[in-house]
Design a protein around this motif. Structure first.
Motif, PDB file in Angstrom:
ATOM      1  N   LEU A 288       0.808  -1.221   0.000  1.00 23.63           N
ATOM      2  CA  LEU A 288       0.000   0.000   0.000  1.00 23.63           C
ATOM      3  C   LEU A 288       0.843   1.275   0.000  1.00 23.63           C
ATOM      4  CD1 LEU A 288      -2.917  -0.891   2.461  1.00 23.63           C
ATOM      5  CD2 LEU A 288      -2.911  -0.919  -0.034  1.00 23.63           C
ATOM      6  N   SER A 289       2.154   1.136  -0.063  1.00 21.35           N
ATOM      7  CA  SER A 289       3.026   2.302   0.103  1.00 21.35           C
ATOM      8  C   SER A 289       2.814   3.359  -0.977  1.00 21.35           C
ATOM      9  CB  SER A 289       4.495   1.864   0.121  1.00 21.35           C
ATOM     10  OG  SER A 289       4.839   1.208  -1.098  1.00 21.35           O
ATOM     11  N   TYR A 290       2.526   2.949  -2.209  1.00 17.67           N
ATOM     12  CA  TYR A 290       2.386   3.920  -3.294  1.00 17.67           C
ATOM     13  C   TYR A 290       0.972   4.480  -3.402  1.00 17.67           C
ATOM     14  CZ  TYR A 290      -0.001   0.339  -6.058  1.00 17.67           C
ATOM     15  OH  TYR A 290      -0.890  -0.607  -6.501  1.00 17.67           O
ATOM     16  N   SER A 291       0.038   3.993  -2.572  1.00 20.87           N
ATOM     17  CA  SER A 291      -1.346   4.451  -2.673  1.00 20.87           C
ATOM     18  C   SER A 291      -1.578   5.769  -1.957  1.00 20.87           C
ATOM     19  CB  SER A 291      -2.295   3.393  -2.099  1.00 20.87           C
ATOM     20  OG  SER A 291      -2.172   3.314  -0.686  1.00 20.87           O
ATOM     21  N   GLY A 292      -0.663   6.131  -1.052  1.00 18.17           N
ATOM     22  CA  GLY A 292      -0.806   7.387  -0.335  1.00 18.17           C
ATOM     23  C   GLY A 292      -1.869   7.372   0.743  1.00 18.17           C
ATOM     24  N   VAL A 293      -2.289   6.196   1.194  1.00 19.26           N
ATOM     25  CA  VAL A 293      -3.346   6.100   2.200  1.00 19.26           C
ATOM     26  C   VAL A 293      -2.857   5.272   3.384  1.00 19.26           C
ATOM     27  CG1 VAL A 293      -4.376   4.076   1.078  1.00 19.26           C
ATOM     28  CG2 VAL A 293      -5.769   5.484   2.589  1.00 19.26           C
ATOM     29  N   ASN A 294      -3.195   5.735   4.592  1.00 26.20           N
ATOM     30  CA  ASN A 294      -2.850   5.000   5.799  1.00 26.20           C
ATOM     31  C   ASN A 294      -3.783   3.799   5.960  1.00 26.20           C
ATOM     32  OD1 ASN A 294      -0.879   6.910   6.497  1.00 26.20           O
ATOM     33  ND2 ASN A 294      -2.404   8.197   7.514  1.00 26.20           N
ATOM     34  N   HIS A 295      -3.359   2.841   6.777  1.00 24.36           N
ATOM     35  CA  HIS A 295      -4.203   1.690   7.075  1.00 24.36           C
ATOM     36  C   HIS A 295      -3.964   1.286   8.517  1.00 24.36           C
ATOM     37  CE1 HIS A 295      -0.342   0.173   5.594  1.00 24.36           C
ATOM     38  NE2 HIS A 295      -0.529  -0.871   6.391  1.00 24.36           N
ATOM     39  N   GLN A 296      -5.015   0.753   9.132  1.00 24.72           N
ATOM     40  CA  GLN A 296      -4.957   0.418  10.553  1.00 24.72           C
ATOM     41  C   GLN A 296      -5.580  -0.951  10.784  1.00 24.72           C
ATOM     42  OE1 GLN A 296      -3.715   2.156  13.293  1.00 24.72           O
ATOM     43  NE2 GLN A 296      -4.250   0.314  14.448  1.00 24.72           N
ATOM     44  N   CYS A 297      -4.873  -1.804  11.556  1.00 23.19           N
ATOM     45  CA  CYS A 297      -5.422  -3.096  11.943  1.00 23.19           C
ATOM     46  C   CYS A 297      -6.423  -2.879  13.076  1.00 23.19           C
ATOM     47  CB  CYS A 297      -4.315  -4.046  12.382  1.00 23.19           C
ATOM     48  SG  CYS A 297      -4.874  -5.732  12.717  1.00 23.19           S
ATOM     49  N   VAL A 298      -7.664  -3.345  12.890  1.00 21.10           N
ATOM     50  CA  VAL A 298      -8.728  -3.044  13.847  1.00 21.10           C
ATOM     51  C   VAL A 298      -9.390  -4.299  14.407  1.00 21.10           C
ATOM     52  CG1 VAL A 298      -9.204  -0.800  12.817  1.00 21.10           C
ATOM     53  CG2 VAL A 298     -10.481  -2.810  12.022  1.00 21.10           C
ATOM     54  N   GLY A 299      -8.869  -5.490  14.084  1.00 17.21           N
ATOM     55  CA  GLY A 299      -9.494  -6.681  14.628  1.00 17.21           C
ATOM     56  C   GLY A 299      -9.000  -7.951  13.962  1.00 17.21           C
ATOM     57  N   GLN A 300      -9.692  -9.047  14.270  1.00 13.58           N
ATOM     58  CA  GLN A 300      -9.322 -10.341  13.704  1.00 13.58           C
ATOM     59  C   GLN A 300     -10.574 -11.194  13.538  1.00 13.58           C
ATOM     60  OE1 GLN A 300      -6.459 -12.689  15.959  1.00 13.58           O
ATOM     61  NE2 GLN A 300      -5.638 -13.587  14.085  1.00 13.58           N
ATOM     62  N   LEU A 301     -10.523 -12.074  12.541  1.00 17.26           N
ATOM     63  CA  LEU A 301     -11.663 -12.927  12.208  1.00 17.26           C
ATOM     64  C   LEU A 301     -11.508 -14.317  12.817  1.00 17.26           C
ATOM     65  CD1 LEU A 301     -12.094 -10.585  10.242  1.00 17.26           C
ATOM     66  CD2 LEU A 301     -12.620 -12.239   8.465  1.00 17.26           C
ATOM     67  N   SER A 302     -12.648 -14.956  13.019  1.00 12.57           N
ATOM     68  CA  SER A 302     -12.697 -16.349  13.451  1.00 12.57           C
ATOM     69  C   SER A 302     -13.858 -17.022  12.733  1.00 12.57           C
ATOM     70  CB  SER A 302     -12.887 -16.445  14.974  1.00 12.57           C
ATOM     71  OG  SER A 302     -14.083 -15.787  15.362  1.00 12.57           O
ATOM     72  N   ARG A 303     -13.950 -18.317  12.815  1.00 11.02           N
ATOM     73  CA  ARG A 303     -15.052 -19.017  12.160  1.00 11.02           C
ATOM     74  C   ARG A 303     -16.370 -18.656  12.854  1.00 11.02           C
ATOM     75  NH1 ARG A 303     -14.466 -22.548   8.587  1.00 11.02           N
ATOM     76  NH2 ARG A 303     -12.321 -23.026   9.221  1.00 11.02           N
ATOM     77  N   GLY A 304     -17.432 -18.472  12.053  1.00 12.16           N
ATOM     78  CA  GLY A 304     -18.706 -18.106  12.664  1.00 12.16           C
ATOM     79  C   GLY A 304     -19.784 -17.864  11.633  1.00 12.16           C
ATOM     80  N   ASP A 305     -20.785 -17.083  12.040  1.00 14.05           N
ATOM     81  CA  ASP A 305     -21.947 -16.858  11.182  1.00 14.05           C
ATOM     82  C   ASP A 305     -22.278 -15.384  11.000  1.00 14.05           C
ATOM     83  OD1 ASP A 305     -22.817 -16.266  13.714  1.00 14.05           O
ATOM     84  OD2 ASP A 305     -24.503 -17.672  13.708  1.00 14.05           O
ATOM     85  N   GLY A 306     -21.250 -14.529  11.054  1.00 20.42           N
ATOM     86  CA  GLY A 306     -21.460 -13.119  10.738  1.00 20.42           C
ATOM     87  C   GLY A 306     -21.582 -12.193  11.928  1.00 20.42           C
ATOM     88  N   GLN A 307     -21.192 -12.640  13.117  1.00 19.58           N
ATOM     89  CA  GLN A 307     -21.319 -11.818  14.318  1.00 19.58           C
ATOM     90  C   GLN A 307     -20.081 -10.941  14.523  1.00 19.58           C
ATOM     91  OE1 GLN A 307     -24.350 -11.875  15.873  1.00 19.58           O
ATOM     92  NE2 GLN A 307     -24.751 -13.247  14.130  1.00 19.58           N
ATOM     93  N   ILE A 308     -20.305  -9.774  15.124  1.00 16.52           N
ATOM     94  CA  ILE A 308     -19.209  -8.858  15.457  1.00 16.52           C
ATOM     95  C   ILE A 308     -19.193  -8.654  16.966  1.00 16.52           C
ATOM     96  CG2 ILE A 308     -18.246  -6.550  15.172  1.00 16.52           C
ATOM     97  CD1 ILE A 308     -19.677  -6.392  12.468  1.00 16.52           C
ATOM     98  N   GLU A 309     -18.062  -8.930  17.588  1.00 15.97           N
ATOM     99  CA  GLU A 309     -17.884  -8.679  19.017  1.00 15.97           C
ATOM    100  C   GLU A 309     -17.074  -7.395  19.184  1.00 15.97           C
ATOM    101  OE1 GLU A 309     -16.240 -10.842  23.112  1.00 15.97           O
ATOM    102  OE2 GLU A 309     -15.786 -11.716  21.143  1.00 15.97           O
ATOM    103  N   LEU A 310     -17.656  -6.432  19.876  1.00 18.90           N
ATOM    104  CA  LEU A 310     -16.989  -5.160  20.114  1.00 18.90           C
ATOM    105  C   LEU A 310     -16.164  -5.270  21.398  1.00 18.90           C
ATOM    106  CD1 LEU A 310     -19.937  -2.699  19.359  1.00 18.90           C
ATOM    107  CD2 LEU A 310     -18.157  -3.512  17.794  1.00 18.90           C
ATOM    108  N   LEU A 311     -14.877  -4.948  21.300  1.00 17.63           N
ATOM    109  CA  LEU A 311     -13.969  -5.033  22.437  1.00 17.63           C
ATOM    110  C   LEU A 311     -13.274  -3.702  22.650  1.00 17.63           C
ATOM    111  CD1 LEU A 311     -12.241  -8.462  21.673  1.00 17.63           C
ATOM    112  CD2 LEU A 311     -14.128  -8.050  23.272  1.00 17.63           C
ATOM    113  N   GLU A 312     -13.086  -3.360  23.910  1.00 14.44           N
ATOM    114  CA  GLU A 312     -12.327  -2.152  24.263  1.00 14.44           C
ATOM    115  C   GLU A 312     -11.214  -2.590  25.202  1.00 14.44           C
ATOM    116  OE1 GLU A 312     -12.221   1.828  23.595  1.00 14.44           O
ATOM    117  OE2 GLU A 312     -14.178   1.712  24.543  1.00 14.44           O
ATOM    118  N   HIS A 313      -9.962  -2.553  24.710  1.00 16.13           N
ATOM    119  CA  HIS A 313      -8.809  -2.998  25.484  1.00 16.13           C
ATOM    120  C   HIS A 313      -9.032  -4.424  26.024  1.00 16.13           C
ATOM    121  CE1 HIS A 313      -7.069   0.978  25.177  1.00 16.13           C
ATOM    122  NE2 HIS A 313      -8.196   1.502  25.644  1.00 16.13           N
TER     123      HIS A 313
END
Length: 332
Positions: A288-313
């Motif tokens: 992504l270095s030549y795209s001029g846009v930052n990127h941030q890792c915000v989570g990780q996936l696991s096997r499931g059925d489409g659920q999102i778990e919100l975590l703070e620290h």
């Protein structure tokens, strides 16, 4: 001489950008293009309706830009190279100044990405714009929503929340007054540009080919759009709220929970949300270095059925989030 449909097309939309792969453009019953060998055609279409997708007082130059940008963003999410577009527009009246500004915004962005306008239609009616974008991608290299895998790392480009922040300031006078007290002129302009002139992440899409597993553009809010990936890929996700690239100053302005709601569900950021396997994580910065846009890792996936778990620290965080936009279930 007053404008008619054909003089309108000739004056404002014909004879702009050209490409070597355009065999026949505007002026006949249909356009003809050359698709390169060993490539596949990628097509997307979006309709913008006054009062539904944009405010009646939107600057016409911004509307021209945005109408094309939302389509380019779809191609960016596929990793495709945009090449040709068609435009169908319904106009309540023929306003030459409005058309000049609208077409200027459209072609400024089209020329930047070397997109040729190859046809379309004009008609009288409520203001509505439909653009169909055509692009190409090497065979079997498209980035899909359905290719995420358990264990993938979840990323977001740029920042989120700025577009909706600008929109709320345009819709609500009381909100706007407090907003103007909190953010300086440069910040306000940056938010307004994010809303009126979104920058499709086409170059980032190129870089993610062969690196990312799954990609989607963030048009309806990160929370809702991420769920499309998860459902298509049979995955769940842990989303780390402290890592979200929330637009600067939003939390101080609205408070933590309201800022998170706007960042997760506000929509119209037109950033990319994507997943990357562990094996490719180390090559992402270079990709992504030549795209001029930052990127941030915000989570990780696991096997499931489409659920999102919100975590703070690392701790579960309960936030009541609004549903994503749906034209047939959501009131305007």
């Amino acid at each position: 001489m007053p404008l008619n449909e054909f003089s309108l097309i000739e004056r404002f939309f014909a004879n702009h950008s050209q490409r070597n792969d355009l065999v026949l453009g505007i002026g006949d019953d249909a356009a003809i293009v050359e698709v390169p060998k060993d490539h596949q055609l990628v097509i997307s279409s979006d309709t913008l309706v006054e009062g539904v997708h944009f405010l009646p007082n939107i600057p016409p130059r911004a509307l021209g830009h945005k109408a094309l940008a939302v389509n380019l963003s779809d191609l960016a999410a596929m990793g495709a190279e945009p090449r040709w577009a068609t435009l169908s527009i319904s106009l309540p009246s023929l306003d030459e100044q409005w058309l000049a500004e609208f077409s200027a915004g459209l072609f400024e962005l089209a020329e930047f990405f070397n997109v040729a306008l190859i046809g379309g239609d004009t008609t009288r009616g409520p203001l509505s714009i439909t653009i169909t974008i055509h692009g190409v991608i090497p065979k079997d290299k498209a980035l899909l929503r359905s290719s995420a895998m358990p264990g993938d790392w979840l990323y977001v480009t740029g920042s989120i929340g700025g577009s909706n922040l600008a929109l709320q300031s345009l819709l609500d006078e009381d909100f706007a007054h407090e907003y103007q007290q909190h953010f300086n002129k440069d910040q306000q302009q940056a938010h307004l540009d994010k809303h009126y002139f979104p920058q499709p992440r086409v170059l980032a899409g190129y870089g993610l080919r062969g690196v990312a597993n799954a990609v989607i553009d963030i048009s309806d809010g990160l929370y809702g759009d991420l769920r499309h990936i998860l459902k298509a890929s049979d995955c769940d996700a842990k989303l780390w709220l402290e890592k979200l690239p929330v637009v600067e100053g939003l939390e101080q302005f609205l408070g933590r929970e309201q800022a998170l709601k706007m960042a997760l569900c506000g929509g119209e950021d037109y950033e990319l949300c994507f997943t990357v396997p562990e094996a490719n994580k180390g090559s992402l910065d270079i990709a992504l270095s030549y795209s001029g846009v930052n990127h941030q890792c915000v989570g990780q996936l696991s096997r499931g059925d489409g659920q999102i778990e919100l975590l703070e620290h690392g701790q579960a965080k309960a936030i009541e989030l609004p549903i994503s936009w749906d034209h047939f279930t959501t009131s305007a």
